[in-house]
Write a protein that holds these residues in place. Structure first.
Motif, PDB file in Angstrom:
ATOM      1  N   ALA A 149       0.879  -1.141  -0.237  1.00 15.96           N
ATOM      2  CA  ALA A 149      -0.042  -0.206  -0.244  1.00 15.96           C
ATOM      3  C   ALA A 149       0.875   1.293  -0.041  1.00 15.96           C
ATOM      4  O   ALA A 149       1.274   1.562   1.094  1.00 15.96           O
ATOM      5  N   ALA A 150       1.020   1.925  -1.126  1.00 17.04           N
ATOM      6  CA  ALA A 150       1.953   3.009  -1.175  1.00 17.04           C
ATOM      7  C   ALA A 150       1.182   4.244  -0.684  1.00 17.04           C
ATOM      8  O   ALA A 150       1.922   5.137  -0.093  1.00 17.04           O
ATOM      9  N   PHE A 151      -0.110   4.412  -0.611  1.00 19.33           N
ATOM     10  CA  PHE A 151      -0.830   5.642  -0.126  1.00 19.33           C
ATOM     11  C   PHE A 151      -0.447   5.982   1.401  1.00 19.33           C
ATOM     12  O   PHE A 151      -0.737   6.770   1.889  1.00 19.33           O
ATOM     13  N   VAL A 152       0.047   4.892   2.215  1.00 22.40           N
ATOM     14  CA  VAL A 152       0.682   5.050   3.537  1.00 22.40           C
ATOM     15  C   VAL A 152       1.512   6.067   3.821  1.00 22.40           C
ATOM     16  O   VAL A 152       1.715   6.635   4.703  1.00 22.40           O
ATOM     17  N   LEU A 153       2.490   6.439   2.601  1.00 25.28           N
ATOM     18  CA  LEU A 153       3.655   7.133   2.491  1.00 25.28           C
ATOM     19  C   LEU A 153       3.096   8.551   2.761  1.00 25.28           C
ATOM     20  O   LEU A 153       3.811   9.662   3.063  1.00 25.28           O
ATOM     21  N   LEU A 154       1.724   8.792   2.447  1.00 25.60           N
ATOM     22  CA  LEU A 154       1.012  10.105   2.635  1.00 25.60           C
ATOM     23  C   LEU A 154       1.144  10.564   3.920  1.00 25.60           C
ATOM     24  O   LEU A 154       0.812  11.914   4.224  1.00 25.60           O
ATOM     25  N   ASN A 155       1.253   9.627   4.969  1.00 24.20           N
ATOM     26  CA  ASN A 155       1.145  10.219   6.601  1.00 24.20           C
ATOM     27  C   ASN A 155       2.122  10.884   6.991  1.00 24.20           C
ATOM     28  O   ASN A 155       2.062  11.499   7.989  1.00 24.20           O
ATOM     29  N   TYR A 156       3.442  10.856   6.214  1.00 28.09           N
ATOM     30  CA  TYR A 156       4.454  11.571   7.003  1.00 28.09           C
ATOM     31  C   TYR A 156       5.433  12.302   5.952  1.00 28.09           C
ATOM     32  O   TYR A 156       5.520  11.926   4.687  1.00 28.09           O
ATOM     33  N   PRO A 157       6.334  13.358   6.360  1.00 25.60           N
ATOM     34  CA  PRO A 157       6.871  14.151   5.221  1.00 25.60           C
ATOM     35  C   PRO A 157       7.915  13.302   4.591  1.00 25.60           C
ATOM     36  O   PRO A 157       8.002  13.455   3.220  1.00 25.60           O
ATOM     37  N   ASP A 158       8.648  12.270   5.211  1.00 25.73           N
ATOM     38  CA  ASP A 158       9.678  11.555   4.357  1.00 25.73           C
ATOM     39  C   ASP A 158       8.935  10.632   3.354  1.00 25.73           C
ATOM     40  O   ASP A 158       9.469  10.444   2.179  1.00 25.73           O
ATOM     41  N   GLY A 159       7.744  10.080   3.486  1.00 25.70           N
ATOM     42  CA  GLY A 159       6.980   9.467   2.840  1.00 25.70           C
ATOM     43  C   GLY A 159       6.355  10.230   1.725  1.00 25.70           C
ATOM     44  O   GLY A 159       6.573   9.811   0.350  1.00 25.70           O
ATOM     45  N   ARG A 160       5.934  11.294   1.986  1.00 28.87           N
ATOM     46  CA  ARG A 160       5.489  12.316   0.786  1.00 28.87           C
ATOM     47  C   ARG A 160       6.711  12.877  -0.013  1.00 28.87           C
ATOM     48  O   ARG A 160       6.253  12.582  -1.248  1.00 28.87           O
ATOM     49  N   GLU A 161       7.747  12.947   0.301  1.00 26.28           N
ATOM     50  CA  GLU A 161       8.863  13.202  -0.428  1.00 26.28           C
ATOM     51  C   GLU A 161       9.407  12.126  -1.081  1.00 26.28           C
ATOM     52  O   GLU A 161       9.835  12.335  -2.372  1.00 26.28           O
ATOM     53  N   ALA A 162       9.209  10.841  -0.782  1.00 24.26           N
ATOM     54  CA  ALA A 162       9.595   9.749  -1.459  1.00 24.26           C
ATOM     55  C   ALA A 162       8.718   9.487  -2.773  1.00 24.26           C
ATOM     56  O   ALA A 162       9.188   9.174  -3.911  1.00 24.26           O
ATOM     57  N   LEU A 163       7.269   9.889  -2.533  1.00 24.53           N
ATOM     58  CA  LEU A 163       6.413   9.893  -3.619  1.00 24.53           C
ATOM     59  C   LEU A 163       6.921  11.081  -4.730  1.00 24.53           C
ATOM     60  O   LEU A 163       6.734  10.634  -5.784  1.00 24.53           O
ATOM     61  N   ARG A 164       7.317  12.327  -4.028  1.00 24.89           N
ATOM     62  CA  ARG A 164       7.527  13.338  -4.929  1.00 24.89           C
ATOM     63  C   ARG A 164       8.699  12.743  -5.796  1.00 24.89           C
ATOM     64  O   ARG A 164       8.598  13.045  -7.183  1.00 24.89           O
ATOM     65  N   LYS A 165       9.562  12.178  -5.296  1.00 27.86           N
ATOM     66  CA  LYS A 165      10.896  11.865  -6.016  1.00 27.86           C
ATOM     67  C   LYS A 165      10.709  10.822  -7.044  1.00 27.86           C
ATOM     68  O   LYS A 165      11.116  10.976  -8.249  1.00 27.86           O
TER      69      LYS A 165
END
Length: 319
Positions: free
Chosen positions: A38-54
């Protein structure tokens, strides 16, 4: 506010890229643990959101370089009630995640969109159960009810469309299409196929597409194939057939392995990016209506760049 919902630009026939296999890329290349994929769990925290942006910025750069359109697919393949409940999400938390996913893509669109690179935002819908095995099948009305909440949320956001990826039986695909029609948002249905070019249920792709079209008055904007290698399906796509004309997109696997083999694999099979790009080009030459191109399991930015490199000249030649 949705930018392209009333007129999807990829329907005009120019080359549009999508991303590759987001979950396999994050897990195997970035070393990020994803519960239940589940990739959407990364939206929960700043490092995860940055990983998605990258992750998404790599595809934005490819589309900008080659002057193609881009479909940004939200990381919400697992963001439906059953999977979310399994990893501890409340209904409100799940709704927030689906909204946040579209907001993230809006931010990325503002960075990259230009006249040469129109960016379409798609809300990704995944299967209720396993992506490879239709073990707990619903009828179309149950599927419509089940998926209507997520699709309804996307319809309230800036999403231009929704895409149902790895649909492995026709009733669920039909339910998604009905839910999208009710929410008045364009929908793309993408079927996953086995090594024989058929759905995991044994049903033929032709029959599945014609059934959904017949039951919805051709509501899907178009169809796609994903989570299968081109060797597994190219023989069933007969040029000129009306049902084949409804297939506009490909998100193939890098690997020739079957779903059973992929499920049991302990290492990622990334195949050959250059070879995959050449196969897409051959398919485009046989089926010139196909213009939305990305990847699925095992693919990453390397594969999409090779697809762009091999296929972009075919679009210039067609002008």
């Amino acid at each position: 506010m949705a930018q392209y919902r009333s007129a999807l630009p990829q329907l005009e026939g120019e080359l549009f890229l999508t991303d590759g296999g987001i979950e396999t890329s994050l897990v195997f290349h970035e070393g990020i643990a994803l519960p239940d994929f589940a990739a959407f769990v990364l939206l929960n925290y700043p490092d995860g959101r940055e990983a998605l942006r990258k992750y998404f910025r790599a595809y934005c750069a490819i589309a900008s370089h080659y002057g193609t359109g881009l479909v940004l697919e939200s990381p919400t393949w697992r963001a439906n009630p059953d999977w979310a409940n399994h990893i501890g999400y409340t209904p409100q938390g799940l709704a927030d995640a689906n909204r946040q996913a579209i907001t993230l893509l809006q931010e990325l669109r503002s960075e990259v969109e230009s006249g040469r690179t129109p960016v379409v935002i798609s809300g990704c819908v995944g299967p209720r159960g396993d992506g490879y095995d239709p073990d707990e099948a619903m009828d179309e009305f149950q599927a419509q009810q089940y998926h209507s909440e997520q699709i309804g949320i996307f319809a309230e956001t800036a999403a231009d469309m929704v895409s149902a990826l790895t649909m492995n039986y026709v009733e669920e695909a039909l339910g998604v299409a009905l839910a999208a029609r009710e929410a008045r948002i364009p929908v793309v249905i993408s079927f996953t196929l086995e090594t024989d070019g058929r759905l995991p249920t044994g049903q033929g792709l032709k029959e599945a597409i014609e059934l959904v079209d017949s039951a919805t008055a051709h509501y899907p904007a178009y169809y796609m194939i994903n989570c299968a290698h081109p060797d597994h399906f190219e023989d069933v796509l007969t040029p000129g057939s009306r049902w084949v004309q409804r297939i506009r997109g490909l998100r193939a696997n890098a690997s020739r392995q079957s779903h059973a083999e992929l499920n049991d694999a302990v290492a990622l099979d990334s195949g050959d990016p250059e070879e995959l790009g050449a196969q897409y080009a051959r398919l485009r030459q046989r089926l010139p209506h196909i213009n939305v191109m990305g990847g699925c399991c095992g693919t990453d930015h390397r594969h999409i760049e090779q697809i762009a490199r091999a296929c972009k000249p075919l679009f210039r030649a067609a002008l």
